[in-house]
Design a protein around this motif. Structure first.
Motif, PDB file in Angstrom:
ATOM      1  N   GLY A  39      49.486  47.579  31.539  1.00 37.61           N
ATOM      2  CA  GLY A  39      49.897  47.008  30.269  1.00 37.61           C
ATOM      3  C   GLY A  39      50.650  45.701  30.406  1.00 37.61           C
ATOM      4  O   GLY A  39      50.370  44.730  29.690  1.00 37.61           O
ATOM      5  N   ILE A  40      51.609  45.663  31.327  1.00 36.75           N
ATOM      6  CA  ILE A  40      52.416  44.441  31.439  1.00 36.75           C
ATOM      7  C   ILE A  40      51.581  43.274  31.937  1.00 36.75           C
ATOM      8  O   ILE A  40      51.762  42.128  31.502  1.00 36.75           O
ATOM      9  CB  ILE A  40      53.652  44.671  32.338  1.00 36.75           C
ATOM     10  CG1 ILE A  40      54.645  43.502  32.189  1.00 36.75           C
ATOM     11  CG2 ILE A  40      53.270  44.893  33.775  1.00 36.75           C
ATOM     12  CD1 ILE A  40      55.965  43.735  32.894  1.00 36.75           C
ATOM     13  N   THR A  55      48.229  43.886  22.599  1.00 35.45           N
ATOM     14  CA  THR A  55      49.239  42.821  22.601  1.00 35.45           C
ATOM     15  C   THR A  55      48.930  41.804  21.514  1.00 35.45           C
ATOM     16  O   THR A  55      49.814  41.379  20.753  1.00 35.45           O
ATOM     17  CB  THR A  55      49.281  42.122  23.971  1.00 35.45           C
ATOM     18  OG1 THR A  55      49.507  43.086  24.996  1.00 35.45           O
ATOM     19  CG2 THR A  55      50.386  41.076  24.006  1.00 35.45           C
ATOM     20  N   GLN A 108      55.718  57.964  30.597  1.00 33.19           N
ATOM     21  CA  GLN A 108      55.873  56.941  29.555  1.00 33.19           C
ATOM     22  C   GLN A 108      56.697  57.479  28.379  1.00 33.19           C
ATOM     23  O   GLN A 108      57.619  56.816  27.895  1.00 33.19           O
ATOM     24  CB  GLN A 108      54.497  56.508  29.048  1.00 33.19           C
ATOM     25  CG  GLN A 108      53.559  55.981  30.109  1.00 33.19           C
ATOM     26  CD  GLN A 108      53.847  54.561  30.522  1.00 33.19           C
ATOM     27  OE1 GLN A 108      54.123  53.731  29.672  1.00 33.19           O
ATOM     28  NE2 GLN A 108      53.804  54.289  31.802  1.00 33.19           N
ATOM     29  N   ILE A 153      58.648  42.349  24.114  1.00 36.40           N
ATOM     30  CA  ILE A 153      57.798  43.517  24.372  1.00 36.40           C
ATOM     31  C   ILE A 153      58.222  44.160  25.688  1.00 36.40           C
ATOM     32  O   ILE A 153      58.461  43.465  26.675  1.00 36.40           O
ATOM     33  CB  ILE A 153      56.309  43.119  24.468  1.00 36.40           C
ATOM     34  CG1 ILE A 153      55.814  42.504  23.158  1.00 36.40           C
ATOM     35  CG2 ILE A 153      55.443  44.327  24.856  1.00 36.40           C
ATOM     36  CD1 ILE A 153      54.414  41.907  23.259  1.00 36.40           C
ATOM     37  N   SER A 187      56.693  46.810  28.388  1.00 35.25           N
ATOM     38  CA  SER A 187      55.482  47.531  28.777  1.00 35.25           C
ATOM     39  C   SER A 187      55.747  48.290  30.077  1.00 35.25           C
ATOM     40  O   SER A 187      55.678  47.722  31.169  1.00 35.25           O
ATOM     41  CB  SER A 187      54.305  46.572  28.961  1.00 35.25           C
ATOM     42  OG  SER A 187      53.109  47.303  29.183  1.00 35.25           O
ATOM     43  N   GLY A 236      59.128  45.061  31.743  1.00 34.61           N
ATOM     44  CA  GLY A 236      58.549  46.379  31.924  1.00 34.61           C
ATOM     45  C   GLY A 236      58.407  46.683  33.392  1.00 34.61           C
ATOM     46  O   GLY A 236      59.200  46.225  34.214  1.00 34.61           O
ATOM     47  N   ALA A 278      49.439  42.126  28.954  1.00 39.88           N
ATOM     48  CA  ALA A 278      50.286  41.436  27.976  1.00 39.88           C
ATOM     49  C   ALA A 278      50.676  40.047  28.483  1.00 39.88           C
ATOM     50  O   ALA A 278      50.687  39.075  27.723  1.00 39.88           O
ATOM     51  CB  ALA A 278      51.525  42.276  27.691  1.00 39.88           C
ATOM     52  N   SER A 310      44.765  47.010  26.416  1.00 38.36           N
ATOM     53  CA  SER A 310      46.159  46.563  26.445  1.00 38.36           C
ATOM     54  C   SER A 310      46.265  45.111  25.990  1.00 38.36           C
ATOM     55  O   SER A 310      47.201  44.737  25.264  1.00 38.36           O
ATOM     56  CB  SER A 310      46.730  46.721  27.851  1.00 38.36           C
ATOM     57  OG  SER A 310      46.753  48.077  28.248  1.00 38.36           O
ATOM     58  N   THR A 347      54.159  50.049  32.082  1.00 41.15           N
ATOM     59  CA  THR A 347      52.930  50.393  32.785  1.00 41.15           C
ATOM     60  C   THR A 347      52.374  49.136  33.427  1.00 41.15           C
ATOM     61  O   THR A 347      52.313  48.083  32.789  1.00 41.15           O
ATOM     62  CB  THR A 347      51.876  51.002  31.837  1.00 41.15           C
ATOM     63  OG1 THR A 347      50.569  50.851  32.402  1.00 41.15           O
ATOM     64  CG2 THR A 347      51.895  50.342  30.479  1.00 41.15           C
ATOM     65  N   LEU A 391      54.609  48.521  24.617  1.00 37.01           N
ATOM     66  CA  LEU A 391      53.183  48.675  24.921  1.00 37.01           C
ATOM     67  C   LEU A 391      53.078  49.706  26.031  1.00 37.01           C
ATOM     68  O   LEU A 391      53.334  49.412  27.193  1.00 37.01           O
ATOM     69  CB  LEU A 391      52.579  47.337  25.359  1.00 37.01           C
ATOM     70  CG  LEU A 391      51.113  47.392  25.813  1.00 37.01           C
ATOM     71  CD1 LEU A 391      50.205  47.846  24.672  1.00 37.01           C
ATOM     72  CD2 LEU A 391      50.669  46.041  26.351  1.00 37.01           C
ATOM     73  N   SER A 392      52.710  50.936  25.664  1.00 39.16           N
ATOM     74  CA  SER A 392      52.696  52.051  26.601  1.00 39.16           C
ATOM     75  C   SER A 392      51.291  52.276  27.142  1.00 39.16           C
ATOM     76  O   SER A 392      50.365  51.499  26.895  1.00 39.16           O
ATOM     77  CB  SER A 392      53.213  53.310  25.895  1.00 39.16           C
ATOM     78  OG  SER A 392      53.363  54.377  26.799  1.00 39.16           O
TER      79      SER A 392
END
Length: 362
Positions: A256-257, A236, A198, A249, A251, A277, A260, A232, A253, A189-190
Motif C-alpha cells: 500500500g505505501i 489512493t 492491520q 495518509i 499505510s 506507514g 500510494a 492500492s 502495508t 490505506l490498509s
C-alpha cells in the motif's frame, strides 16, 4: 516480553512501518486477540512437556505460507526463514497464493499436510478461515507458527509478532502528526479488511487519536487496497478525489505505501499530502529522496522470518511447546522468551528518513 541480545543496526526495531506488511484500541489487539482472552493459550497445542536441552532435529522441513507470494515484504521475510533453516540443518521453502483472499491459503495447508512437513509458518489472510485446516495439520503432528498476521489461537502453537501492536499503531499516528503539525484530515490505506495485524494497528491508531494533542486531526476514511498494487494505487487516487484537503495518509502495508507513494510522486499532491506507514528501505528509497515521503517505519522482515523459522524448529524438536515463559535460542538473534498467549516479539521497529535510509539494504 522478549529477552534477546542487542540487535544489529539492520535489525530494524524501534518505531513502525507496516507491511507489513505486508507486511498485530485500547488494550485490545483485534478480534483474534479478543478470542485469545477466552481461548486456551498456545499450550493447548501440546500436552507434552518441553525439554529446553533437546537438540534441534536435523532435516526438519519448514514451509512458509505468506499471505501472498511475489510480495516483496514476504519474499524478504521468507528468505530469512529459509536461511535460518539451512543454519540448523533443515530445509525451508515458500509456497502460497498469488492473491490475498481469506480462504486462498487453505488448499496450500492441505497440500503441506499431505507432504508431511514438520512445521508450517503462516501469515494469515484471515484469522479464522485457515483454522480448520491448521487444526487438522496440528492433529497430524505438524507444528504451526504464525508470523506477521496471527490466526485464532487454536490454529497455531506460537505467534511471532513483529513488534508490540500498540507501539506500531501509536507511533504511526505520532509520525504523521509531526509531519502535518497535528492538524488536518487523515486517512488509512490498509491491506484486506480481515487482516489481523492491520486491524489491530488501526484500533491503536484510533485510540491514539483520542488524545488531546490530536484534537485538530480527523480520521476520515479507512480504505482497503487488498495488498494489491493497482488497487492500492486506485484507492489512493480515490481518497484524494473524495478529500482534496487531505493532510496525510498512513499505510501500514508495504504494498500500500509503495503504491500510494507512486501516485503521490506524480501528482500535484506531492509534498503536500504527507505519507507514512510500513515499508522497506529499498522499496521506498527513491520516494524519500524525491520528497514524496519524509519518514516511515519497519522492522527487519528478514529477521522476522528468521525468528519464526527457529521457533518452528524449537517446537518440532520439543524444546518448547508454546507455553508462556519458555525460552529458545534463535541463532544470531539470541535468546527469546515466549510471552502471554504464545506470543514472541521480535522487537521494536525503526524510523527511516533521508538521514539514515542509505544505511540499510533490504
Amino acid at each position: 516480553m522478549t529477552t534477546r541480545t542487542p540487535w544489529r543496526h539492520t535489525a530494524l526495531l524501534a518505531g513502525l512501518v507496516l507491511m507489513t506488511a505486508a507486511c498485530g484500541g485500547g488494550t485490545t489487539r483485534s478480534d483474534v486477540q479478543q478470542e485469545q482472552s477466552s481461548a486456551p493459550a498456545a499450550t493447548a497445542a501440546s500436552s507434552a512437556a518441553a525439554d529446553p536441552n533437546a537438540p534441534l532435529k536435523q532435516g526438519l522441513k519448514i514451509a512458509f505460507l505468506p499471505k501472498q507470494v511475489n510480495n516483496p515484504y514476504f519474499t524478504i521475510a521468507d528468505n530469512g526463514g529459509i536461511e535460518a533453516a539451512k543454519e540448523f540443518g533443515g530445509e525451508g521453502k515458500e509456497v502460497g497464493p498469488s492473491d490475498a483472499n481469506a480462504s486462498s491459503q487453505v488448499s496450500y495447508i492441505n497440500t503441506l499436510m499431505q507432504q508431511k512437513q514438520d512445521a508450517i509458518v503462516i501469515s494469515a489472510n484471515d484469522p479464522n478461515a485457515v483454522v480448520p485446516a491448521l487444526k487438522q495439520a496440528k492433529a497430524a503432528g505438524i507444528k504451526v507458527v504464525s508470523y506477521d498476521s496471527d490466526t485464532a489461537p487454536d490454529g497455531r502453537d506460537v505467534f511471532v509478532n513483529q513488534a508490540s501492536p500498540e507501539d506500531l499503531g501509536r507511533t504511526e499516528v505520532q509520525l504523521l502528526a509531526e509531519q502535518i503539525g497535528h492538524k488536518g484530515k487523515i486517512a488509512v490505506l490498509s491491506a484486506t479488511p480481515n487482516a489481523t495485524n492491520q486491524n489491530t494497528w488501526i484500533e491503536f491508531m484510533k485510540d491514539e487519536l483520542k488524545k488531546p494533542e490530536y484534537k485538530d486531526m480527523e480520521l476520515v476514511k479507512v480504505a482497503y487496497g487488498n495488498d494489491d498494487d493497482q488497487k492500492s494505487f486506485t484507492e489512493t487516487q480515490g481518497l484524494l478525489r473524495s478529500y482534496p484537503d487531505l493532510a496525510g495518509i498512513i499505510s501500514p502495508t508495504t504494498v500500500g505505501i509503495a503504491a500510494a507513494a507512486r501516485y503521490l510522486s506524480d501528482s500535484p499532491y506531492k509534498g503536500k499530502v504527507k505519507l507514512t506507514g510500513l515499508g522497506t528501505p529499498n522499496q521506498l528509497r527513491k520516494f524519500v529522496k524525491d520528497g514524496t515521503i519524509e519518514a516511515f517505519e519497519l522492522w527487519n522482515p528478514a529477521d522476522l522470518g528468521y525468528l519464526a523459522s527457529y521457533a518452528a524448529a524449537a517446537l518440532a524438536s520439543g524444546q518448547i511447546t508454546g507455553a508462556e515463559g519458555e525460552k529458545f535460542k534463535a541463532g544470531k538473534l539470541g535468546e527469546y522468551t515466549i510471552g502471554a498467549k504464545g506470543e514472541v516479539l521480535l522487537g521494536k521497529p525503526t524510523v527511516f528518513n533521508k538521514d539514515n535510509i542509505d544505511k540499510f539494504d533490504f
